[in-house]
Design a protein around this motif. Structure first.
Motif, short mmCIF file in Angstrom:
data_model
loop_
_atom_site.label_atom_id
_atom_site.label_comp_id
_atom_site.label_asym_id
_atom_site.label_seq_id
_atom_site.Cartn_x
_atom_site.Cartn_y
_atom_site.Cartn_z
N ALA A 85 37.60 31.64 -6.15
CA ALA A 85 37.54 31.65 -7.62
C ALA A 85 38.41 30.52 -8.17
CB ALA A 85 37.99 32.99 -8.16
N ASN A 86 38.23 30.27 -9.45
CA ASN A 86 39.06 29.30 -10.16
C ASN A 86 39.53 29.95 -11.45
OD1 ASN A 86 40.32 26.88 -10.82
ND2 ASN A 86 38.52 26.10 -11.89
N TRP A 87 40.78 29.75 -11.81
CA TRP A 87 41.29 30.37 -13.04
C TRP A 87 42.30 29.44 -13.71
CZ3 TRP A 87 42.08 32.24 -8.13
CH2 TRP A 87 43.36 32.12 -7.60
N ARG A 88 42.38 29.58 -15.02
CA ARG A 88 43.35 28.82 -15.79
C ARG A 88 43.63 29.58 -17.09
NH1 ARG A 88 38.53 25.97 -16.17
NH2 ARG A 88 37.66 25.76 -18.29
N ILE A 112 42.90 40.35 -2.23
CA ILE A 112 43.30 38.95 -2.42
C ILE A 112 42.10 38.15 -2.88
CG2 ILE A 112 44.30 36.91 -1.35
CD1 ILE A 112 45.43 38.72 0.83
N VAL A 113 42.27 37.45 -3.99
CA VAL A 113 41.28 36.49 -4.47
C VAL A 113 41.85 35.10 -4.24
CG1 VAL A 113 39.99 35.63 -6.45
CG2 VAL A 113 40.39 38.09 -6.21
N MET A 114 41.18 34.29 -3.43
CA MET A 114 41.67 32.96 -3.12
C MET A 114 41.14 31.94 -4.11
SD MET A 114 43.66 33.50 -0.59
CE MET A 114 44.12 31.76 -0.59
N HIS A 115 41.98 30.98 -4.45
CA HIS A 115 41.59 29.88 -5.32
C HIS A 115 40.66 28.93 -4.58
CE1 HIS A 115 42.03 26.36 -7.98
NE2 HIS A 115 42.43 27.22 -8.91
#
Length: 442
Positions: free
Chosen positions: A430-433, A361-364
């Protein structure tokens, strides 16, 4: 208070005692007549009972038993018994330790004994700091296990003190090992006690429970010291009797600790309890276990004590890794993560991907405590559905959409606290878009 009669009035005052409105008892009736100046007092109950009630109030929380959870009393009984055995054994180990540093010997020097004691205390202080650094964030999530480990480490520390006189050349090393072991006990026991106190408090009375627990411990200490001094006096000069007494009390101490943690029915959700609840819910088609039922199924011993545990379906949580560091992934794992982000988790506050038989799991970076609980339960569902004909991502998403909210509501109806998941601190996020390939990244 009531008034009787027409011409001559009679005033009746009743005296009630009790800290809880549901646990009051009448202690006296006072009657006064308007025609005379006499006052009659009729007391209820014996003075001994009233005195016993007052003494008891120094050891149990105000409003007991309605102000605490049902598992408070059995836990405190076993906890006091294990504490009593600890104080008795402390007298034996301290006697051996003082003998080893030369108390009573003409050849012993004050500076030598002081240095040895200083090294012992210094090692314990450093050990406590190191233990807090490595395990401090894990104590809340596994309060039962760490409570048990804390007392086992205390047993080991006292054993080192008792063994130290047998090896004069390695005395300082053995004593320091014992102090190091007890330092783990101090940190783990104190932290888990805080978590358990919050669990017991039903009326926001954690401070009162903590204070009364201190009174109970003081009483157990006094009794234990008296019994320990008597035992040390009887067994002095008889090594076999000392060892038999110490080992017998240690076995009882371990048993009492195990019974104490088994009495606890915690209502918070940690990784293991979440796994047990979710598996039962999926297996039975919607039934939720109570905290008491889950308590009987929990594994309170450290996971490394059982080699088969990682293969047991009841322990799915051991195959879920939460808070994975993105930069630590290899090329294959990174590809799986990016595919997961594009296909299944565009709007979610977490990413799930499978690697080597586990779900990571990668958390935002903007995720909340509720998102962490949802992510973990989603990962458990995916791991449980792994191997089915359809994609585990699609299957788990479908299950979460249909059953997740109902599952949480049923947990809350049985008293489970669903505000957060008790787990190790999530350091990496992490942050993703999603956007065009040539989009500039700030």
């Amino acid at each position: 208070m009531e008034v009787r009669g027409d011409e001559s009035t009679e005033l009746v005052v009743e005296e009630w005692s009790g800290s809880s409105s549901t646990k009051l008892c009448r202690t006296a009736i006072i009657t006064a007549s308007s025609t005379s100046s006499s006052i009659a007092i009729r007391r209820s109950g014996s003075r001994f009972k009233q005195l016993w009630t007052r003494i008891l109030q120094a050891f149990v929380p105000e409003g007991f038993p309605s102000s605490v959870t049902p598992d408070y009393l059995p836990f405190q009984i076993w906890d006091s018994l294990q504490g009593l055995s600890t104080y008795v054994r402390t007298m034996l180990s301290t006697q051996a330790l003082l003998s080893a540093i030369g108390v009573g010997e003409k050849s012993a020097t004050v500076i030598g004994a002081t240095f040895q004691w200083f090294m012992r205390d210094l090692t314990g202080m450093l050990g406590g700091i190191l233990f807090t650094f490595y395990q401090g964030s894990n104590l809340d999530s596994n309060a039962k296990m760490w409570r048990l480990i804390a007392d086992l480490m205390n047993d080991l520390g006292m054993l080192m003190d008792l063994v130290s006189p047998l090896f004069p050349s390695a005395f300082v090393f053995i004593v320091c090992l014992g102090s190091l072991s007890r330092s783990f006990t101090g940190v783990a026991s104190g932290a888990t006690r805080a978590a358990l106190t919050q669990h017991f408090a039903l009326h926001n009375n954690a401070a009162d429970i903590s204070a009364k627990e201190g009174s109970q411990e003081t009483l157990a200490t006094m009794i234990g010291m008296a019994l320990g001094m008597l035992l040390a006096r009887v067994t002095i000069g008889h090594p076999l009797a000392i060892w038999l007494s110490f080992l017998s009390l240690t076995m009882f101490h371990m048993y009492a600790n195990y019974k104490a943690v088994r009495c606890l029915s915690l209502t918070t959700l940690n990784c293991e309890r979440s796994s047990i609840l979710l598996l039962h819910f999926m297996k039975t088609g919607g039934q939720v276990l109570s905290p008491e039922q889950v308590s009987d199924m929990e594994h309170v011993l450290p996971l490394w004590t059982t080699s088969w545990i990682s293969k047991n379906p009841k322990f799915l949580h051991t195959r879920v890794h939460i808070g994975v560091r993105v930069s630590s992934l290899n090329h294959q794992e990174m590809t799986s993560l990016l595919h997961s982000a594009r296909s299944h988790y565009k709007e979610a506050k977490y990413l799930l991907f499978e690697q080597k038989g586990t779900v990571s799991i990668v958390m935002h970076k903007d995720s909340t405590a509720a998102n962490v609980l949802e992510a973990f339960l989603h990962a458990l569902v995916m791991e449980n559905l792994d191997g089915k004909d359809r994609s585990s991502h699609l299957e788990s998403h479908s299950w979460m959409d249909k059953h997740y909210e109902n599952f949480i509501l049923k947990l809350q109806s049985l008293g489970w606290k669903t505000e957060r998941l008790l787990s190790a601190s999530i350091i990496w996020k992490a942050n993703w878009r999603l956007g065009p390939l040539n989009e500039k990244i700030d």
